[in-house]
Design a protein around this motif. Structure first.
Motif: not given
Length: 311
Positions: A267-268, A275-276, A281-284
């Motif tokens: 899922x992540x 997001x990309x 950013x996918x830092x969240x």
């Protein structure tokens, strides 16, 4: 400490009695052993509301005890240990009754034999196995309780009364329902979360599902987990309920922690790709490790408090 289950036994073999004492030692069982049919019957009459399971050794005298229990409408979970010779003899008799067409069919596996070929003299939820399986007694006790709780009031035991004896039949049915209610309430009261264990069906475990049903289940599991992730940091009151629902779904399907981690990572990974694509950013997404930890903690606690430590 786990509350105790009350077990009463009638065994002819001293060695067998010693083996059972060793197997059921500890703080989960209270075992009362008898070598006399009359002593056991007197005890059952006085303590039937406290007995959780009977363990009986098949013998020529066992039928008289069973008949007394049936006549007095005393129905309890039961495990019957039969000699290996008697078990093989009964299976041979079953094979001899097959016609030529039936005899060439593949032989059933051991589990099927135990369920279909051994005669049930007490009630149809009685667990009857070879005495060689005594080492599995913990599992057999649990199986006997599960089957007893599912026993239908209208189809439970070979009738010893004339079909027209409606009063006797109604008395027997009422006794069964009272015992089932008593045992269910006792499990909930004394065992707490452990009573949930008895509601699990092995046929519904993820590893036993057909491929198409397995994929359907995993898709639903992932969807439910996605709903948790989407509201995890929102402060919504529904969060705890969604986590509980997800954990229950995983528990009753015997889903492992590693599979939950796999669902989370998939899922992540999908969120990261999205997001990309949006140029963000996918830092969240790192924060959602807390979601995984929280969910796994709930699931592990469910397993810890629900599954008997004997297993």
């Amino acid at each position: 400490m786990y509350p105790q289950l009350s077990i009463s036994t009638l065994l002819n073999s001293g060695d067998l009695a010693q083996s059972l004492t060793a197997l059921l030692s500890g703080d989960r069982y209270r075992v009362t052993q008898f070598s006399s049919e009359n002593e056991l019957f007197d005890f059952i009459e006085l303590e039937k509301q406290q007995i959780d399971c009977l363990i009986l050794q098949a013998s020529s005298n066992l039928n008289s005890l069973v008949e007394q229990l049936q006549r007095r409408a005393i129905l309890l979970p039961a495990v019957v240990l039969k000699s290996e010779t008697a078990t093989r003899s009964h299976e041979s008799e079953q094979l001899e009754t097959l016609n030529p067409t039936e005899s060439i069919l593949p032989a059933p596996n051991t589990a099927q034999i135990h369920q279909t070929s051994l005669s049930c003299t007490y009630h149809i939820a009685t667990v009857e196995v070879s005495i060689t399986e005594v080492d599995r007694m913990v599992q057999l006790i649990h199986q006997a309780i599960v089957q007893f709780l599912k026993l239908s009031p209208t189809h439970h035991t070979p009738s010893l009364q004339p079909a027209s004896d409606l009063v006797a039949e109604l008395t027997s049915q009422n006794s069964l329902m009272l015992q089932q209610r008593r045992l269910t309430e006792k499990l909930k009261e004394r065992l707490g979360y452990l009573s949930v264990y008895y509601k699990r069906e092995h046929k519904n475990f993820l590893r036993y599902l057909p491929p198409d049903e397995k994929q359907k289940f995993l898709k639903k599991l992932k969807s439910n987990y996605s709903n948790i992730v989407l509201i995890y940091f929102s402060g919504e009151e529904q969060l705890n309920q969604k986590i509980d629902d997800f954990v229950n779904m995983a528990f009753f399907a015997d889903v492992s922690v590693s599979q939950i981690v796999e669902v989370h990572m998939e899922l992540i990974d999908e969120f990261s790709k999205q997001l990309k694509l949006e140029g963000r950013s996918d830092d969240i997404l790192l924060d959602y490790r807390l979601t995984l930890i929280d969910t796994i903690a709930h699931l592990c606690e469910m397993y810890r408090r629900s599954i008997p430590r004997d297993f």
